[in-house]
Each structure stands twice: as structure tokens, then as C-alpha cells.
Design a protein around this motif. Sequence first.
Motif, short mmCIF file in Angstrom:
data_model
loop_
_atom_site.label_atom_id
_atom_site.label_comp_id
_atom_site.label_asym_id
_atom_site.label_seq_id
_atom_site.Cartn_x
_atom_site.Cartn_y
_atom_site.Cartn_z
N TRP A 1 6.27 -10.09 10.91
CA TRP A 1 4.78 -10.05 10.93
C TRP A 1 4.43 -9.56 12.28
CZ3 TRP A 1 1.68 -12.91 14.53
CH2 TRP A 1 2.80 -13.86 15.42
N PRO A 2 4.93 -9.74 13.47
CA PRO A 2 4.74 -9.08 14.76
C PRO A 2 4.32 -7.81 14.50
CG PRO A 2 6.27 -10.74 15.27
CD PRO A 2 6.41 -10.53 13.80
N ILE A 3 5.31 -6.87 13.98
CA ILE A 3 5.27 -5.50 13.74
C ILE A 3 4.07 -5.22 12.95
CG2 ILE A 3 6.74 -3.28 12.74
CD1 ILE A 3 8.04 -4.98 15.09
N ARG A 4 3.96 -5.90 11.94
CA ARG A 4 2.85 -5.69 11.15
C ARG A 4 1.32 -5.92 12.23
NH1 ARG A 4 2.77 -8.69 5.40
NH2 ARG A 4 2.48 -6.83 4.60
N VAL A 5 1.40 -6.79 12.80
CA VAL A 5 0.16 -7.00 13.44
C VAL A 5 -0.02 -5.77 14.34
CG1 VAL A 5 -0.71 -8.18 15.19
CG2 VAL A 5 0.06 -9.42 13.38
N VAL B 1 -2.74 -6.93 20.77
CA VAL B 1 -1.60 -7.46 20.20
C VAL B 1 -0.87 -8.89 20.90
CG1 VAL B 1 0.80 -6.88 19.64
CG2 VAL B 1 -0.90 -5.31 19.26
N TYR B 2 -1.04 -8.68 22.19
CA TYR B 2 -0.67 -9.96 22.82
C TYR B 2 -1.38 -11.17 22.39
CZ TYR B 2 1.12 -12.58 27.16
OH TYR B 2 1.65 -13.18 27.88
N LEU B 3 -2.76 -10.88 22.44
CA LEU B 3 -3.57 -12.17 22.09
C LEU B 3 -3.41 -12.72 20.72
CD1 LEU B 3 -6.18 -13.70 23.28
CD2 LEU B 3 -7.36 -12.21 21.74
N LEU B 4 -2.86 -11.83 19.91
CA LEU B 4 -2.89 -12.25 18.55
C LEU B 4 -1.42 -12.91 18.19
CD1 LEU B 4 -4.26 -9.26 16.42
CD2 LEU B 4 -5.37 -11.56 16.90
N LEU B 5 -0.29 -12.46 18.97
CA LEU B 5 0.96 -12.75 18.94
C LEU B 5 1.33 -14.08 19.74
CD1 LEU B 5 3.00 -9.39 18.90
CD2 LEU B 5 1.91 -10.66 17.06
N VAL B 6 0.37 -14.13 21.01
CA VAL B 6 1.26 -14.92 21.77
C VAL B 6 1.17 -16.66 21.46
CG1 VAL B 6 -0.52 -15.44 23.62
CG2 VAL B 6 2.02 -14.84 24.36
N PRO B 7 0.15 -16.82 20.52
CA PRO B 7 0.09 -18.36 20.27
C PRO B 7 1.27 -18.78 19.72
CG PRO B 7 -2.03 -17.47 19.93
CD PRO B 7 -1.17 -16.28 20.34
N CYS B 8 2.07 -17.96 18.63
CA CYS B 8 3.04 -18.19 18.06
C CYS B 8 4.33 -17.41 18.39
CB CYS B 8 2.77 -17.90 16.41
SG CYS B 8 1.42 -18.82 15.95
N LEU B 9 4.17 -16.75 19.26
CA LEU B 9 5.64 -16.00 19.84
C LEU B 9 5.86 -16.31 21.21
CD1 LEU B 9 7.22 -14.03 17.90
CD2 LEU B 9 6.09 -12.17 19.21
N ASP B 10 7.03 -16.54 21.62
CA ASP B 10 7.46 -16.33 22.92
C ASP B 10 6.85 -15.20 23.80
OD1 ASP B 10 9.81 -15.60 25.15
OD2 ASP B 10 9.34 -17.91 24.95
N ILE B 11 6.44 -15.76 25.09
CA ILE B 11 5.83 -14.57 25.76
C ILE B 11 6.77 -13.33 25.86
CG2 ILE B 11 4.72 -13.86 28.03
CD1 ILE B 11 3.72 -16.75 28.02
N ALA B 12 8.09 -13.64 25.94
CA ALA B 12 8.98 -12.54 26.16
C ALA B 12 8.99 -11.56 24.97
CB ALA B 12 10.43 -12.83 26.69
N ASP B 13 9.20 -12.25 23.92
CA ASP B 13 9.33 -11.51 22.57
C ASP B 13 8.11 -10.76 22.41
OD1 ASP B 13 11.82 -12.51 22.14
OD2 ASP B 13 11.12 -14.45 21.13
N ALA B 14 6.77 -11.46 22.71
CA ALA B 14 5.42 -10.64 22.56
C ALA B 14 5.44 -9.24 23.30
CB ALA B 14 4.34 -11.33 22.87
N ASP B 15 6.05 -9.38 24.45
CA ASP B 15 6.27 -8.27 25.29
C ASP B 15 7.12 -7.04 24.93
OD1 ASP B 15 4.81 -8.82 27.60
OD2 ASP B 15 6.25 -9.44 29.09
N ARG B 16 8.22 -7.73 24.33
CA ARG B 16 9.23 -6.81 23.50
C ARG B 16 8.40 -5.96 22.37
NH1 ARG B 16 13.36 -10.19 25.15
NH2 ARG B 16 13.07 -11.61 23.56
N VAL B 17 7.61 -6.64 21.58
CA VAL B 17 6.99 -5.85 20.36
C VAL B 17 6.05 -4.99 21.07
CG1 VAL B 17 5.27 -6.48 18.62
CG2 VAL B 17 7.04 -8.06 19.04
#
Lengths: 193, 248
Positions: free
Chosen positions: A62-66, A162-178
Motif C-alpha cells: 500500500w505505501p507504494i500505491r500511495v 507521501v510522508y504525511l499519508l504514510l507516517v501514521p501507520c508506517l515507521d518513520i524510517a520505513d516511510a523515508d525508504r518509500v
Amino acid sequence: MTLPADLGRPTGPFAASAGLPAPSFHRHFDDLEAAALAAYGRALAWLRAVLVPLLGPADLAWPIRVRAVVGGALGLLANHPDLTHLRASEFPRSGAAAPSRHQAVVDQLAAVLRVGRAECAWGAQLPADSERIAIGGVLWMPGHRARRGEGGRLPALAPEVVYLLLVPCLDIADADRVILDQRPSPAASALGR
Amino acid sequence: MSLSSGVPSPPLKGLPSGPSASLAAGFPAASFTRLPIGRNQFPREVLDQHHRNRVLIGAVASLAECGYRDASVERLIVAAGVSRHTFYAHFPDKEACYLAAYDRAVEWLEQEATAALAGADGWADKVGTAVESTLVLLAANPGVARLAAAEILCIGPAGQARRRTLVDRLIPVMCLGPAERPASAVSTPRLELALLSGVFSMVDREVSGGRGERLAELAPDLTEFLLLPYLGPAKARRVARRRPVPGR
């Protein structure tokens, strides 16, 4: 589409600016508010038709789709400043129905984003409206930047959106990687983006 | 006549004693009461300021009953208890009046939030305190909430510019947080713009949906949302939930 300052004015000048006599305008719309609502609906339908394919296959993370949809949407808005103008400047003041129409869009997108919560260890603890807050902010940002004369540079907002949309549910480091992974998603590649 | 708000509106016993006193008295706390007997003792500029305040309060009060599009000058002067002549002596039209009322409302909210910050400790606590202070006041003042949170966007380009300016003013405050934020690919101040835009849009949503009186209950959720990118989910939640939920 630019509505007159006083929306109570006769529709003649507005219709004329669209190259129509007033009777032709009224054959299609009761008033300017109805025209603005219809324009907003048409713009949404077009965006949906272009952006949904970018989501790619349902089994894609889902992060890639976002990320793919955000990149596509910001690119489209940068190339079509009239859409941002309609959404951010004209539509909010078009009439009483505008807020609820806009919130319906926020709700639809928030429901899509909610898939991330199901895959997140702390998803059940997040504020109930996290997705709505994030989507509401994301929809507001292009107008804010466009009014600052930065409408053509909207794609540069992608990392933060993307960060704003991902970071509630994704670890910050993982959001960065995406965000840092510049490879296009499979769906975007297939569409030549 | 009152602003039908939870914030007390004490009767004006006398006129403000100086140019800053009327502002310091607070926006909704100003009164609709007529001038006391012996009005001629007051200097012209003091009377003018009093009339202007009444017009602004009338504008906010009438907005609590109808939206900007339906709020006519006629309705506004009835709510304010002033003559049409008095209105036009201060404002050229409805739009100018509502923009001035918005400026005053924001100034009042900022003053109150700043005062509340005195008891806060550290950046994250200050964010939570400012959010809570503002939402409590908006929940108690429906006219101010409607003007500041939803109707300002309906006032046209000038109103929308006011909103952008306010967000831009708050961004540096949020930017004080990155010292606590883990290293990340995203940059300031764009992240702060995104966060603040989300919070504003949520407040707009509640007010335009007729749920403005429950805004205070949103304070922990909005605080958590604002802190999340800086503190991570667990700590953001802890900080945001430290205080009892206002209004519950």
C-alpha cells in the motif's frame, strides 16, 4: 472557471465568458452554484479515471500505491492549474453544498487510505480521524502553493505529501525508504510515467 | 443580546480607558450594552472604537445564525444594534467588515493561546496547549468558529489569503519541533504546512458539519496528529493524552 465576486449577480456575464448566451447556460444549470458543483464533479471524475490505474495491482504494497497516486496527482495538477484554482479558490465559495461535497471526497479517500491501518501494529490506537486529517491536509496543500505562485512546482511536494499519508501507520524510517526509493511503481511504468 | 457562547460577556460598565484596552478585553467579551449616560464625556475616537467593536461583534453574531453568503449588512446592523450610517462610517461593505472581524478573532485566539502557553513545558506540550486553548474557545463561540474555521474561505480571494497567511505564521512555530524529529527525507517547512493544513481542514469539517460545539473533544487527536512525525506514534499518543479531554 472563475466565479464573479458576488455570486448573486445575474449569470449573463459568466455565461458570456464561457461563450454562451444566458438562456443556454440556464438550460443546463439553475445558477452559478450548480455550475460550480458540476464542474467540480467533472474534474473529480477525470482525476479518478487517470489516477486509479496508477494504483496498480491490489497485491502491491500500500505505501507504494500511495506514492504512485500522489506523484501522478501532483503532476496532473501542475499541468492543469485550472483544476487547482477550481478546487482551492472557486469551489469553496460557490455555495452551501460545497463543504459537504468536499468532505465526501475526503471520506472516500480516507477510506482507501485506511488499508494502511489494518497492516499497522498500532493501527487500532491511532486517532479515529487520522486518515481524514491527513487527506484534508493533502487536498489543501496544492491550492496553498499555487496561490504562492508555485503551482508548476507541485510535484516537489510529493515527499511531504507521501510522508504525511504514510507516517501514521508506517515507521518513520520505513516511510523515508518509500520516499527515497525513486523507482516508479509497476503501474506507473506500464503507463510510461 | 449575547454571542450565545460559553464565554461570559460581562456588561460594559464603562468604556475602555486606552487604545489597547478594548482589544485586551477580548473579542467576544466585548458588550452590546449602550454607552452609559453622559456619553458626551467620551472622546470621539473612543466612541468610534466602541461602535466599530459593536459592528464586528454583530458580524460574528449574525454569522452564528447564517452563513456569509446570507449575512447581509441589514442583518448585521440589527445584530449589532447600530445604524446603517454607523456601519458605513467604519466599513465600505460586508466583505471588509467580515475580514476585520476575522482579523480580530484570530488576534484574540492568539492572545489566549499565548497566555495559556505560560503553563506549558517544552515544545510538544506547547503544541498541545495551543491546540486545546484554541479549540475550547472555538467550541464556546460558534460565531467565531464559523468565521475563523469555515466561512473565511467563502469570503473570496481576500478571505482565502487570510487563511494562508495564518497557516504561514504558524509554520515557524511547528518548525521548532524538528530538533525532536528523527532524521528524515522530508523537509521543513513543507511537512509543517501539510500537518497544519490537515488540522485546519479537520476543524473546517467539524464546524461546517454543525459539530463546532464538540471541537474541544478533538484536541487530543489533533495534537497527536501534529506530534506524530516528530515523536513517533507511542510518544505522540502519550503527550497528547496527558491532559483530560476538554468537554468530556
